[in-house]
Enzyme design. Structure first.
Site, PDB file in Angstrom:
ATOM      1  N   ASP A 479      -2.912   2.756  11.603  1.00 30.89           N
ATOM      2  CA  ASP A 479      -3.348   1.398  11.906  1.00 30.89           C
ATOM      3  C   ASP A 479      -2.140   0.508  12.164  1.00 30.89           C
ATOM      4  OD1 ASP A 479      -2.622   1.682   9.232  1.00 30.89           O
ATOM      5  OD2 ASP A 479      -3.906   0.049   8.548  1.00 30.89           O
ATOM      6  N   ARG A 483       3.352  -2.016   6.805  1.00 31.46           N
ATOM      7  CA  ARG A 483       3.006  -2.296   5.414  1.00 31.46           C
ATOM      8  C   ARG A 483       2.626  -1.005   4.678  1.00 31.46           C
ATOM      9  NH1 ARG A 483      -2.060  -5.277   7.574  1.00 31.46           N
ATOM     10  NH2 ARG A 483      -3.642  -3.637   7.553  1.00 31.46           N
ATOM     11  N   ASP A 484       2.285  -1.146   3.417  1.00 25.90           N
ATOM     12  CA  ASP A 484       1.964   0.045   2.617  1.00 25.90           C
ATOM     13  C   ASP A 484       0.552   0.507   2.944  1.00 25.90           C
ATOM     14  OD1 ASP A 484       0.652  -2.106   1.581  1.00 25.90           O
ATOM     15  OD2 ASP A 484       0.928  -1.551  -0.507  1.00 25.90           O
ATOM     16  N   GLU A 485       0.387   0.965   4.162  1.00 25.42           N
ATOM     17  CA  GLU A 485      -0.931   1.443   4.570  1.00 25.42           C
ATOM     18  C   GLU A 485      -0.746   2.617   5.521  1.00 25.42           C
ATOM     19  OE1 GLU A 485      -3.733  -1.579   5.207  1.00 25.42           O
ATOM     20  OE2 GLU A 485      -5.319  -0.191   5.767  1.00 25.42           O
ATOM     21  N   ASP A 492     -10.110   2.139  14.311  1.00 27.24           N
ATOM     22  CA  ASP A 492      -9.035   1.591  15.150  1.00 27.24           C
ATOM     23  C   ASP A 492      -8.676   2.570  16.263  1.00 27.24           C
ATOM     24  OD1 ASP A 492      -8.954   0.512  12.445  1.00 27.24           O
ATOM     25  OD2 ASP A 492      -7.134  -0.548  13.026  1.00 27.24           O
ATOM     26  N   GLU A 750      -2.583  -7.446  14.702  1.00 28.24           N
ATOM     27  CA  GLU A 750      -3.791  -6.991  14.036  1.00 28.24           C
ATOM     28  C   GLU A 750      -4.926  -8.005  14.153  1.00 28.24           C
ATOM     29  OE1 GLU A 750      -3.246  -6.460   9.807  1.00 28.24           O
ATOM     30  OE2 GLU A 750      -5.091  -5.303   9.664  1.00 28.24           O
ATOM     31  N   HIS A 771      -0.546  -3.522  15.749  1.00 19.96           N
ATOM     32  CA  HIS A 771      -1.835  -2.874  15.511  1.00 19.96           C
ATOM     33  C   HIS A 771      -2.474  -2.595  16.871  1.00 19.96           C
ATOM     34  CE1 HIS A 771      -3.069  -2.944  11.306  1.00 19.96           C
ATOM     35  NE2 HIS A 771      -4.331  -2.827  11.656  1.00 19.96           N
TER      36      HIS A 771
HETATM   37  C1  BGC Z   1      -6.610  -1.744   8.692  1.00 16.64           C
HETATM   38  C2  BGC Z   1      -7.541  -1.966   9.829  1.00 16.64           C
HETATM   39  C3  BGC Z   1      -8.774  -1.221   9.509  1.00 16.64           C
HETATM   40  C4  BGC Z   1      -9.340  -1.827   8.284  1.00 16.64           C
HETATM   41  C5  BGC Z   1     -10.645  -1.330   7.866  1.00 16.64           C
HETATM   42  C6  BGC Z   1      -7.211  -2.416   7.507  1.00 16.64           C
HETATM   43  O1  BGC Z   1      -6.414  -2.510   6.440  1.00 16.64           O
HETATM   44  O2  BGC Z   1      -5.330  -2.148   8.977  1.00 16.64           O
HETATM   45  O3  BGC Z   1      -7.041  -1.907  11.062  1.00 16.64           O
HETATM   46  O4  BGC Z   1      -9.677  -1.162  10.534  1.00 16.64           O
HETATM   47  O5  BGC Z   1      -8.442  -1.840   7.224  1.00 16.64           O
HETATM   48  O6  BGC Z   1     -11.229  -2.290   7.206  1.00 16.64           O
END
Ligand code: BGC
Length: 885
Positions: A479, A483-485, A492, A750, A771
């Protein structure tokens, strides 16, 4: 027939959609393009030979002449392919008139080594985790050190007595690794083996190390980091190693063939040695701490500290190892910083664009113990790094000098950052900008698509989608890169996938990710929100628009790459998903059990009923199921799924469409879903388009989230509202994608309100500036602005509709796609109210022109054979287009 009268030989041969891949799994398929001047293919013949180092080639498949127009992903059907073996293949074709082509060149492919033949054990650092590795100093400097393990180094010396004819290294890790032989890097990929659900499969890599080895003594060195296996992933849980395991490990087999015809096999085993090195941690999300003083040299360290070479521990490999030839991530570009300014604590360097990767820096001579830190961020606030949006990902690299009189080049090993700006702290004077370079790390995909036009803002947006794709096409489509993701959110990626597949050759990349999606599917048939699966939603799979993408993605693979094997492979998983949905929603209305129900994510108007969105996606799944069944020749099933789709449309209508034609919450998105999904009857469709247009005009902008925005571009373009689409796409006022560009964005944000004049930063807990979901607009540029459209049945660009829609003040647009069928191009210019077009139809494909009513087309729906075509159309009305002079 004499060979001189033969048609040109087929070209562009690919195995598993890759050119001469090394290390494929043993099921393969072949693609080719017809030779120049060849219009059609009525049949083909493929020959495959097994090669050996010293013996003759052995034929393992002769397909004989097969009556078929297929040129893409034709599955191998010969003798069982062996692991770790070299093969070559060639193809010839016959035209519809029965003319035979010359044989193509021989194309190579080589299988890798997987579980079946894997004999080497895992090797790992014998010292207890963290024992002796982390000092209070480290933790003081970076609390991350407290939870992270040092990078482990392995070494093994081998002696070779004869000349080397060929050599392959088969390797993989629980973690991430890199190999050098006599200090020379092996291969160019980084962060291998990449991310999969390691409990289900770990990919093995094959490296050609013929040139790395030499007669005499060779030292093999391996660096092993935590990676996704043992490092930080996602935002929950916030602990390294919590998802797969704590103990990174490495395994390999080296095969060397020497001049006497001998095959030597060298395995990772107990004869290898391990120690910690200079890298005290190197984490994907967090960054790296590199201590050049490398404590292995220190006399004061106890023997069991982990900093002394000791024999490794071993453990047998029980995981499912599967060869994968790629694509893997690599450094795809490098640029010096373009500007620099002083910050409160140091100096901030500007790369000039946002990206994902890391910094390579030439540090000046430093005194021993000097700590230089490099923090990374996407944006600035009052001249300082803005890092709040990184949440728990620190993105800082630390370099501690051992003292040096000469400059030292430093680049971290196993981390990537999402960044445009780098703050360097710890140096008295700024470095020249050229000393600090940004390296972009991305899946190594071939760029196939280009778009250009006379609108500055559209070009900016298009370029930003390219950068955003490169930033986020990592081992999985993430995504965001900062960040921490950095998770493989299905919703997406699905939204962006059509644009992505026109920009780059995504065929083998998405094939790999589709496997991740299947690996994550629950026993009940639910697809996940993210693939690979991560812990936080384990009991709440099946989110509308996200899990559905696990089903819908395959249509994109088929549409853009004509990947029939992917369709066949994925079909049972799709059926399971439909059964899961069918049992929950027997009436066709998807109004409960929606789990992580994200709705139209990041919309401005969030009133759109989530059940409406969910039902739209259910209908899309039924539609895709029907077309997949048709392609696979399952007529009865196709009929059944089509009936389901009609039932869902009926349920949708009943639940969400008023007698006066009002849909859902009367939001823009409500109409976009209904129209795009074909969920309305013909007369309702027209009034829905009118209402959508009225709503957009009343608010002056889109209020849609990322799912419905992607749909809206097509809904407008396909329903005579291209002028409005142009207006929205070229707007630079808030909220619009152009606004992101006007604020200096070089990647797609995003959210609409990532930063606004009125409110400043958007919500800090979710505010990425890189994003790709809104980048779906690039698909509209290719399809509706430049006019390269894939009609139903035109999968893999076998048929192309050229439908340029000039407008929006543009006097020129052009797109090209080096597709699986060959080069497709569409260029138009408006000069003196005359539209001049140039279309290129690839060999073996068919083109058709559709020109709007504004233009006097002499032949409506003209068919174009392969080749380049120039056409001129005169305007029948004032098109509102700037003509030439
Ligand atoms: C992501 C999004 C994703 C979403 C889902 C987010 O944290 O970055 O792009 O679709 O979570 O809710």
């Amino acid at each position: 027939m004499s060979s001189t009268s033969r048609i040109a030989k087929p070209t562009a041969q690919r195995t598993n959609f890759q050119e001469s891949p090394l290390g494929v799994d043993v099921g393969v398929d072949f693609s080719w393009q017809l030779g120049l001047g060849t219009q059609t293919q009525s049949s083909y013949e493929i020959e495959v030979d097994k090669l050996s180092i010293d013996g003759p080639a052995e034929r393992v498949w002769d397909s004989r002449r097969v009556t078929s127009a297929d040129t893409v992903a034709v599955s191998y059907a010969g003798q069982r392919l062996l692991e770790a073996t070299r093969y070559c293949w060639r193809v010839r074709t016959w035209s519809e008139q029965g003319r035979e082509s010359q044989w193509s060149d021989w194309a190579l492919f080589e299988s890798g080594l997987g579980s079946k033949g894997w004999q080497a054990p895992w090797i790992f650092q014998p010292v207890g985790i963290l024992s002796g590795a982390i000092t209070p100093d480290d933790v003081l400097l970076s609390p991350i050190a407290h939870h992270s393990q040092p990078v482990v180094e392995f070494r093994k010396t081998i002696e070779l007595y004869e000349e080397i004819v060929a050599a392959r290294l088969y390797a993989t890790a629980r973690g991430v690794y890199s190999v050098t032989i006599d200090s020379q890097p092996v291969g160019s990929s980084v962060l291998v083996p990449g991310w999969t659900d390691y409990a289900q499969r770990i990919h093995t890599q094959t490296f050609d190390v013929t040139e790395n080895l030499h007669t005499g003594i060779n030292e093999i060195s391996v660096a092993l980091g935590d990676g996704w296996y043992a490092g930080y992933i996602g935002f929950d849980p916030r602990h390294a190693g919590a998802t797969y395991g704590w103990q990174p490990a490495f395994t390999c087999e080296l095969r060397v063939w020497t001049s006497s015809g001998t095959e030597h096999r060298i395995f990772s085993n107990g004869s290898w040695e391990a120690k910690y090195g200079a890298i005290r941690y190197s984490d994907g999300l967090q960054g790296e701490l590199y201590d050049q003083r490398n404590r292995s040299a220190s006399e004061n360290l106890p023997q069991d500290s982990g900093y002394r070479w000791r024999p490794v521990s071993t453990e047998s490999v029980t995981e499912n190892l599967q060869p994968l030839s790629g694509p893997y991530t690599a450094v795809i570009s490098e640029d010096p910083a373009v500007a620099l300014h002083s910050s409160k604590n140091g100096f901030i360097y500007d790369l000039g664009y946002n990206t994902s990767g890391r910094t390579i820096v030439m540090l000046p001579p430093l005194e021993a113990g000097t700590v230089v830190s490099m923090a990374h961020a996407e944006v600035l606030e009052n001249g300082e790094l803005y890092t709040a949006n990184l949440r728990g990902a620190s993105q800082v690299d630390y370099f501690i000098s051992a003292g040096s009189d000469v400059p030292t080049e430093y680049e971290p090993t196993f981390t990537t950052h999402g960044f445009r700006y780098v703050e360097v702290i710890g140096l008295p004077d700024p470095l020249p900008t050229g000393s600090l370079r940004g390296r972009t790390i991305s899946a190594d995909l071939k760029r196939i698509g280009h778009f250009d036009c006379s609108s500055k803002v559209l070009n900016q947006i298009y370029q930003a989608t390219i950068r955003t794709q490169q930033s986020n096409f990592q081992s999985i489509p993430t995504d965001c890169p900062q960040r921490d993701e950095r998770l493989g959110w299905l919703g997406d990626a699905y939204r962006f996938a059509p644009a992505a597949s026109m920009n780059f050759d995504t065929a083998s990349y998405f094939r790999k990710w589709m496997q991740d999606i299947r690996d994550a599917q629950s026993a009940e048939g639910a697809f996940t929100d993210c693939a690979p699966r991560v812990g936080f939603h384990s009991s709440r799979d099946g989110a509308p628009g996200f899990a559905d993408a696990g089903h819908l993605m395959v249509e994109i693979l088929y549409r853009y790459h004509r990947d029939r094997p992917a369709l066949e492979q994925h079909y049972p998983a799709m059926e399971k998903w439909m059964t899961y949905l069918g049992e929950l929603h027997p009436t066709g209305l998807r109004d409960h059990h929606l789990n992580n129900n994200y709705g139209d994510w990041v919309s401005i108007d969030s009133s759109t009923p989530k059940e409406l969105i969910a039902t739209y996606f259910y209908s899309e799944c039924a539609r895709t199921m029907a077309s997949a069944a048709t392609v696979l020749g399952k007529a009865v099933a196709a009929q059944k799924w089509d009936e389901l789709r009609q039932k869902i449309a009926g349920a949708f209508h009943k639940a969400f469409v008023d007698a006066d034609g009002r849909i859902g919450s009367d939001s823009q998105a409500s109409y976009a879903y209904a129209i795009a999904g074909g969920l309305l009857e013909a007369d309702a469709q027209d009034s829905a388009v009118r209402r959508l247009v009225a709503l957009i005009k009343a608010s002056g902008h889109l209020t849609t989230g990322f799912t419905s925005t992607a749909l809206t571009w097509d809904v407008l373009a396909d329903n005579g509202q291209m002028d409005l689409a142009y207006e929205l796409a070229q707007s630079t006022s808030y909220p619009s994608i152009g606004y992101m560009m006007a604020q200096g964005g070089t990647t797609i944000w995003e959210r609409w309100d990532g930063w606004t004049e009125d409110e400043g930063w958007g919500p800090v807990q979710m505010n990425s500036f890189n994003h790709f979901a809104f980048g779906a607009i690039a698909h509209w540029m290719y399809q509706s602005v430049a006019g390269i459209r894939l009609p139903p049945g035109g999968e893999g660009y076998q048929a192309i509709v050229f439908e340029p829609q000039p407008g929006g003040g543009l006097d020129f647009a052009s797109a090209s796609i080096d597709s699986v069928a060959g080069l497709v191009e569409s260029t138009w210019h408006v000069r003196d109210h005359v539209l001049e077009c140039e279309f290129t139809v690839p060999t073996g494909s068919q083109g058709q022109v559709r020109i709007g009513e504004r233009w006097l087309a002499e032949v409506a729906g003209e068919h174009l054979p392969p080749g380049k075509h120039t056409r001129r159309y005169t305007s029948v009305q004032d098109p509102g287009i700037k003509g030439g002079d």
